[in-house]
Design a protein around this motif. Structure first.
Motif, PDB file in Angstrom:
ATOM      1  N   ASP A   1      95.223 -31.766 -53.355  1.00 16.56           N
ATOM      2  CA  ASP A   1      96.482 -31.123 -52.964  1.00 16.56           C
ATOM      3  C   ASP A   1      96.238 -30.032 -51.927  1.00 16.56           C
ATOM      4  O   ASP A   1      96.999 -29.894 -50.958  1.00 16.56           O
ATOM      5  CB  ASP A   1      97.186 -30.540 -54.184  1.00 16.56           C
ATOM      6  CG  ASP A   1      97.886 -31.600 -55.020  1.00 16.56           C
ATOM      7  OD1 ASP A   1      97.885 -32.781 -54.619  1.00 16.56           O
ATOM      8  OD2 ASP A   1      98.432 -31.243 -56.087  1.00 16.56           O
TER       9      ASP A   1
ATOM     10  N   ALA B   1     101.780 -27.564 -56.371  1.00 14.67           N
ATOM     11  CA  ALA B   1     101.769 -28.041 -54.986  1.00 14.67           C
ATOM     12  C   ALA B   1     103.069 -28.764 -54.646  1.00 14.67           C
ATOM     13  O   ALA B   1     103.605 -28.603 -53.533  1.00 14.67           O
ATOM     14  CB  ALA B   1     100.577 -28.960 -54.757  1.00 14.67           C
TER      15      ALA B   1
ATOM     16  N   TYR C   1     101.845 -34.911 -53.775  1.00 18.16           N
ATOM     17  CA  TYR C   1     100.981 -33.926 -54.435  1.00 18.16           C
ATOM     18  C   TYR C   1     100.876 -34.227 -55.922  1.00 18.16           C
ATOM     19  O   TYR C   1     101.834 -34.679 -56.555  1.00 18.16           O
ATOM     20  CB  TYR C   1     101.519 -32.521 -54.197  1.00 18.16           C
ATOM     21  CG  TYR C   1     101.534 -32.154 -52.730  1.00 18.16           C
ATOM     22  CD1 TYR C   1     100.371 -31.775 -52.070  1.00 18.16           C
ATOM     23  CD2 TYR C   1     102.711 -32.218 -51.989  1.00 18.16           C
ATOM     24  CE1 TYR C   1     100.376 -31.468 -50.721  1.00 18.16           C
ATOM     25  CE2 TYR C   1     102.731 -31.912 -50.631  1.00 18.16           C
ATOM     26  CZ  TYR C   1     101.560 -31.540 -50.007  1.00 18.16           C
ATOM     27  OH  TYR C   1     101.567 -31.239 -48.665  1.00 18.16           O
TER      28      TYR C   1
END
Length: 218
Positions: A136, A191, A186
């Motif tokens: 991520d 994230a 993600y």
């Protein structure tokens, strides 16, 4: 973030019991490699950003796992010749050599190597939260402002300058379609909340431009 970008490297190595003298030598080599003249995007600034974001996303992991994530983040592009697969393999080997010399325990070295290798396909094993944090962080740029995203694309294009425009555009379209085809870009909730919406907008807009450049107006 500390003013000295190497702070995160040295502190993470110390948490794993690594020899600080070897760590200094490793950092010097890392800086030299990220400063290579052919790099435009995959440079020390990129590694610094990924290490910072990865540490934040790994905040809930045990301290030794966070340290492994940060070291892997620093090393994930330490070898970069714009040859996908080979770059990640050689970067993982670089990290294994230095961590072995520093006396880091085998289980931490194995995990760090696996994390770097995971950036090749950008897929994390089920339940591997350390890999999710690193992957991520590596894709955080996708959720940047449109201006920063455009600068990123331009820099990556420069790194692939040996390819003609038509080959670059075709390859880039494949990458963009693959990313947009994912249910989520993600893997971590943090994230997704920070970058998912902006990233999809950036990717869609770039895909439209690439298709237009190729004369494909789907």
């Amino acid at each position: 973030m500390p003013h000295d970008p190497g702070h995160r490297w040295h502190s993470s190595l110390a948490r794993l019991g690594g020899d600080h003298r070897v760590g200094r030598d490793a950092w010097a080599d890392l800086e030299d490699r990220y400063g290579e003249p052919h790099r435009r995007y995959h440079d020390l600034a990129h590694a610094t950003a990924v290490a910072h974001d990865a540490e934040h996303l790994a905040a809930d992991l045990p301290f030794h796992e966070r340290a492994v994530v940060v070291l892997a983040a620093w090393a994930h592009d330490v070898v970069y010749d714009a040859v996908p697969g080979s770059d990640e393999q050689r970067s993982a080997e670089w990290l294994r050599r230095w961590l072995t010399r520093a006396g880091v325990a085998a289980q931490h070295i194995d995990q760090a190597e696996a994390l770097v290798l995971a950036t090749a396909a950008h897929e994390a094993p089920e339940g591997d939260f350390a890999a999710a944090a690193l992957l991520d962080a590596d894709l955080a740029i996708l959720g940047a402002t449109p201006t920063a995203y455009a600068a990123y694309v331009d820099k990556v294009r420069q790194e692939y300058a040996r390819y003609p425009d038509d080959a670059w555009t075709t390859g880039r379209i494949a990458v963009l379609e693959s990313l947009l085809g994912r249910s989520t870009l993600y893997l971590t909730e943090s994230a997704r909340s920070r970058w998912e919406t902006a990233a999809r907008r950036n990717l869609r807009e770039e895909l439209t431009r690439c298709r237009g450049a190729r004369g494909d107006h789907r």
